[in-house]
Scaffold this motif. Sequence first.
Motif, PDB file in Angstrom:
ATOM      1  N   ASP A  77       4.971   8.379 -13.850  1.00 26.66           N
ATOM      2  CA  ASP A  77       4.608   7.836 -15.162  1.00 26.66           C
ATOM      3  C   ASP A  77       5.104   6.409 -15.323  1.00 26.66           C
ATOM      4  O   ASP A  77       4.529   5.630 -16.089  1.00 26.66           O
ATOM      5  N   ILE A  78       6.177   6.080 -14.610  1.00 28.17           N
ATOM      6  CA  ILE A  78       6.752   4.741 -14.714  1.00 28.17           C
ATOM      7  C   ILE A  78       7.526   4.451 -13.433  1.00 28.17           C
ATOM      8  O   ILE A  78       8.077   5.360 -12.805  1.00 28.17           O
ATOM      9  N   VAL A  79       7.527   3.183 -13.032  1.00 24.77           N
ATOM     10  CA  VAL A  79       8.298   2.738 -11.878  1.00 24.77           C
ATOM     11  C   VAL A  79       9.488   1.931 -12.389  1.00 24.77           C
ATOM     12  O   VAL A  79       9.318   0.998 -13.178  1.00 24.77           O
ATOM     13  N   LEU A  80      10.677   2.284 -11.940  1.00 23.72           N
ATOM     14  CA  LEU A  80      11.890   1.547 -12.307  1.00 23.72           C
ATOM     15  C   LEU A  80      12.287   0.632 -11.159  1.00 23.72           C
ATOM     16  O   LEU A  80      12.339   1.049 -10.000  1.00 23.72           O
ATOM     17  N   LEU A  81      12.579  -0.619 -11.511  1.00 24.20           N
ATOM     18  CA  LEU A  81      13.047  -1.593 -10.533  1.00 24.20           C
ATOM     19  C   LEU A  81      14.278  -2.279 -11.103  1.00 24.20           C
ATOM     20  O   LEU A  81      14.207  -3.000 -12.099  1.00 24.20           O
ATOM     21  N   GLY A  82      15.434  -2.022 -10.481  1.00 20.47           N
ATOM     22  CA  GLY A  82      16.683  -2.568 -10.983  1.00 20.47           C
ATOM     23  C   GLY A  82      17.085  -3.861 -10.303  1.00 20.47           C
ATOM     24  O   GLY A  82      16.378  -4.387  -9.432  1.00 20.47           O
ATOM     25  N   SER A  83      18.252  -4.367 -10.670  1.00 20.79           N
ATOM     26  CA  SER A  83      18.689  -5.676 -10.190  1.00 20.79           C
ATOM     27  C   SER A  83      18.982  -5.700  -8.702  1.00 20.79           C
ATOM     28  O   SER A  83      18.773  -6.720  -8.037  1.00 20.79           O
ATOM     29  N   PHE A 137      -0.341  -3.700  -9.255  1.00 24.65           N
ATOM     30  CA  PHE A 137      -1.724  -4.149  -9.142  1.00 24.65           C
ATOM     31  C   PHE A 137      -2.625  -3.217  -8.340  1.00 24.65           C
ATOM     32  O   PHE A 137      -3.836  -3.400  -8.313  1.00 24.65           O
ATOM     33  N   GLN A 138      -2.053  -2.218  -7.686  1.00 18.00           N
ATOM     34  CA  GLN A 138      -2.882  -1.268  -6.951  1.00 18.00           C
ATOM     35  C   GLN A 138      -2.713   0.157  -7.466  1.00 18.00           C
ATOM     36  O   GLN A 138      -3.239   1.092  -6.857  1.00 18.00           O
ATOM     37  N   ALA A 139      -2.004   0.324  -8.545  1.00 16.50           N
ATOM     38  CA  ALA A 139      -1.808   1.644  -9.154  1.00 16.50           C
ATOM     39  C   ALA A 139      -1.826   1.471 -10.676  1.00 16.50           C
ATOM     40  O   ALA A 139      -1.575   0.385 -11.183  1.00 16.50           O
ATOM     41  N   PRO A 140      -2.125   2.536 -11.414  1.00  6.11           N
ATOM     42  CA  PRO A 140      -2.215   2.435 -12.873  1.00  6.11           C
ATOM     43  C   PRO A 140      -0.872   2.640 -13.574  1.00  6.11           C
ATOM     44  O   PRO A 140      -0.833   2.948 -14.755  1.00  6.11           O
ATOM     45  N   THR A 141       0.217   2.457 -12.838  1.00  3.75           N
ATOM     46  CA  THR A 141       1.535   2.822 -13.339  1.00  3.75           C
ATOM     47  C   THR A 141       2.303   1.606 -13.838  1.00  3.75           C
ATOM     48  O   THR A 141       2.375   0.595 -13.138  1.00  3.75           O
ATOM     49  N   PRO A 142       2.887   1.670 -15.027  1.00  2.00           N
ATOM     50  CA  PRO A 142       3.686   0.540 -15.514  1.00  2.00           C
ATOM     51  C   PRO A 142       4.989   0.405 -14.750  1.00  2.00           C
ATOM     52  O   PRO A 142       5.506   1.377 -14.190  1.00  2.00           O
ATOM     53  N   ILE A 143       5.511  -0.822 -14.723  1.00  2.00           N
ATOM     54  CA  ILE A 143       6.802  -1.109 -14.105  1.00  2.00           C
ATOM     55  C   ILE A 143       7.787  -1.538 -15.179  1.00  2.00           C
ATOM     56  O   ILE A 143       7.464  -2.361 -16.045  1.00  2.00           O
ATOM     57  N   LEU A 144       8.987  -0.991 -15.113  1.00  2.00           N
ATOM     58  CA  LEU A 144      10.078  -1.429 -15.976  1.00  2.00           C
ATOM     59  C   LEU A 144      11.118  -2.072 -15.071  1.00  2.00           C
ATOM     60  O   LEU A 144      11.788  -1.394 -14.295  1.00  2.00           O
ATOM     61  N   ILE A 145      11.203  -3.404 -15.139  1.00  2.00           N
ATOM     62  CA  ILE A 145      12.132  -4.142 -14.299  1.00  2.00           C
ATOM     63  C   ILE A 145      13.309  -4.623 -15.135  1.00  2.00           C
ATOM     64  O   ILE A 145      13.128  -5.113 -16.253  1.00  2.00           O
ATOM     65  N   GLN A 183       0.821  -1.204   0.000  1.00  2.00           N
ATOM     66  CA  GLN A 183       0.000   0.000   0.000  1.00  2.00           C
ATOM     67  C   GLN A 183       0.863   1.265   0.000  1.00  2.00           C
ATOM     68  O   GLN A 183       0.537   2.249  -0.667  1.00  2.00           O
ATOM     69  N   ASP A 184       1.958   1.218   0.750  1.00  2.00           N
ATOM     70  CA  ASP A 184       2.851   2.379   0.789  1.00  2.00           C
ATOM     71  C   ASP A 184       3.473   2.637  -0.576  1.00  2.00           C
ATOM     72  O   ASP A 184       3.584   3.789  -1.015  1.00  2.00           O
ATOM     73  N   VAL A 185       3.891   1.569  -1.260  1.00  2.00           N
ATOM     74  CA  VAL A 185       4.478   1.715  -2.591  1.00  2.00           C
ATOM     75  C   VAL A 185       3.430   2.183  -3.595  1.00  2.00           C
ATOM     76  O   VAL A 185       3.684   3.051  -4.430  1.00  2.00           O
ATOM     77  N   ALA A 186       2.222   1.615  -3.521  1.00  2.00           N
ATOM     78  CA  ALA A 186       1.146   1.983  -4.450  1.00  2.00           C
ATOM     79  C   ALA A 186       0.822   3.469  -4.346  1.00  2.00           C
ATOM     80  O   ALA A 186       0.590   4.141  -5.367  1.00  2.00           O
ATOM     81  N   GLN A 187       0.807   3.984  -3.120  1.00  4.50           N
ATOM     82  CA  GLN A 187       0.487   5.403  -2.923  1.00  4.50           C
ATOM     83  C   GLN A 187       1.481   6.294  -3.655  1.00  4.50           C
ATOM     84  O   GLN A 187       1.107   7.298  -4.270  1.00  4.50           O
ATOM     85  N   ARG A 188       2.751   5.938  -3.623  1.00  6.71           N
ATOM     86  CA  ARG A 188       3.775   6.740  -4.282  1.00  6.71           C
ATOM     87  C   ARG A 188       3.785   6.532  -5.795  1.00  6.71           C
ATOM     88  O   ARG A 188       4.102   7.438  -6.550  1.00  6.71           O
ATOM     89  N   LYS A 227       8.222  -8.666  -4.290  1.00 10.39           N
ATOM     90  CA  LYS A 227       6.809  -9.055  -4.239  1.00 10.39           C
ATOM     91  C   LYS A 227       5.932  -7.889  -3.801  1.00 10.39           C
ATOM     92  O   LYS A 227       4.875  -7.643  -4.386  1.00 10.39           O
ATOM     93  N   ARG A 228       6.356  -7.146  -2.783  1.00  8.66           N
ATOM     94  CA  ARG A 228       5.529  -6.044  -2.299  1.00  8.66           C
ATOM     95  C   ARG A 228       5.477  -4.910  -3.314  1.00  8.66           C
ATOM     96  O   ARG A 228       4.462  -4.229  -3.434  1.00  8.66           O
ATOM     97  N   ILE A 229       6.564  -4.701  -4.052  1.00  6.70           N
ATOM     98  CA  ILE A 229       6.554  -3.672  -5.095  1.00  6.70           C
ATOM     99  C   ILE A 229       5.550  -4.019  -6.175  1.00  6.70           C
ATOM    100  O   ILE A 229       4.752  -3.173  -6.602  1.00  6.70           O
ATOM    101  N   PHE A 230       5.544  -5.276  -6.610  1.00  6.98           N
ATOM    102  CA  PHE A 230       4.603  -5.662  -7.654  1.00  6.98           C
ATOM    103  C   PHE A 230       3.174  -5.702  -7.137  1.00  6.98           C
ATOM    104  O   PHE A 230       2.242  -5.309  -7.845  1.00  6.98           O
ATOM    105  N   ASP A 231       2.984  -6.173  -5.910  1.00  2.00           N
ATOM    106  CA  ASP A 231       1.638  -6.144  -5.323  1.00  2.00           C
ATOM    107  C   ASP A 231       1.078  -4.728  -5.301  1.00  2.00           C
ATOM    108  O   ASP A 231      -0.109  -4.503  -5.533  1.00  2.00           O
ATOM    109  N   GLY A 232       1.952  -3.759  -5.000  1.00  2.00           N
ATOM    110  CA  GLY A 232       1.499  -2.377  -4.857  1.00  2.00           C
ATOM    111  C   GLY A 232       1.521  -1.585  -6.141  1.00  2.00           C
ATOM    112  O   GLY A 232       0.479  -1.159  -6.652  1.00  2.00           O
ATOM    113  N   ALA A 233       2.708  -1.395  -6.706  1.00  2.00           N
ATOM    114  CA  ALA A 233       2.859  -0.506  -7.859  1.00  2.00           C
ATOM    115  C   ALA A 233       2.141  -1.031  -9.097  1.00  2.00           C
ATOM    116  O   ALA A 233       1.558  -0.267  -9.861  1.00  2.00           O
TER     117      ALA A 233
END
Length: 277
Positions: free
Chosen positions: A109-115, A133-141, A99-104, A125-131
């Motif tokens: 426009d995009i969430v970056l997740l590096g190695s 599936f609980q926000a309309p923002t794409p993730i680039l991992i 929930q904390d990650v989703a809020q941010r 897991k918590r980043i993907f659960d939040g950013a």
Amino acid sequence: MAITTVLSILKGNKYEQDLKSATSFCATYGAHLTALAVSIGATPSFGEYNAISTAWLDERQREIDELASTAAKIKETLSTSGLSFEVQDLYTEFAWADQDVAQRALYADIVLLGSDAAEDADLRKRIFDGALFQAPTPILINRGRHAITTSPRAVVLAWDSSNEAARAARQSLDFLERAEIVHVTMVDPLARMGVNGEEPGADIAAFLARHGVKVQIDRLSSEGKNADEIITRHAVDMGANLIVMGAYNHPRWQQSLFGGVTRRMIEDCKLPLFLVH
């Protein structure tokens, strides 16, 4: 999709490579960087009479202080980058981290997740659960060690005519338009009007072509293998710098992130992966 604000999620005690990649990405786009240093605290432990352990309280405070120090170091590093930026620190618990990650993520426009961050299974897991599936923002991992290129030579768009795949195609248009070639890739497509149409992939290819995207339709047989294996192998064979795909929606949560294509791609793919729910 115009990229003006980037949220880079950084692991509190290991972030240097991910920060470098995010800085380069934002410099290319002229985007504002929000660097979010995250630390997930341990579950509270209790002593006699159900009192919270003083050892746990001491460890919690140590982790909070360490995270604040990390945020200060990140701010110092970015101060010489020439970027528009802000640094935030998030000390949270596993139960609330999504929930904390989703809020941010709502304000990026995009969430970056590096190695560095992605190798931490709980944090990932918590980043993907939040950013995702609980926000309309794409993730680039990006689980590999090669930096993300903003002008990829080739992109593989995993296509199955789903709403998630369509959203992924739209939200990744900035990348697709910059690519030399985009491979609309389908695994065992069904040529039916109610599924992919009589010419699977033709509709999305025409849509992308009208945006100036150079498209090639690739219809592949699974050969009895999982779709993620076929997609990844095809991306490698085509020299792709990026894979774009839709992530399954909530009713399919258990089969996607806990045993399906989405989960395996997140955990195993070493190519940069653009995901949209």
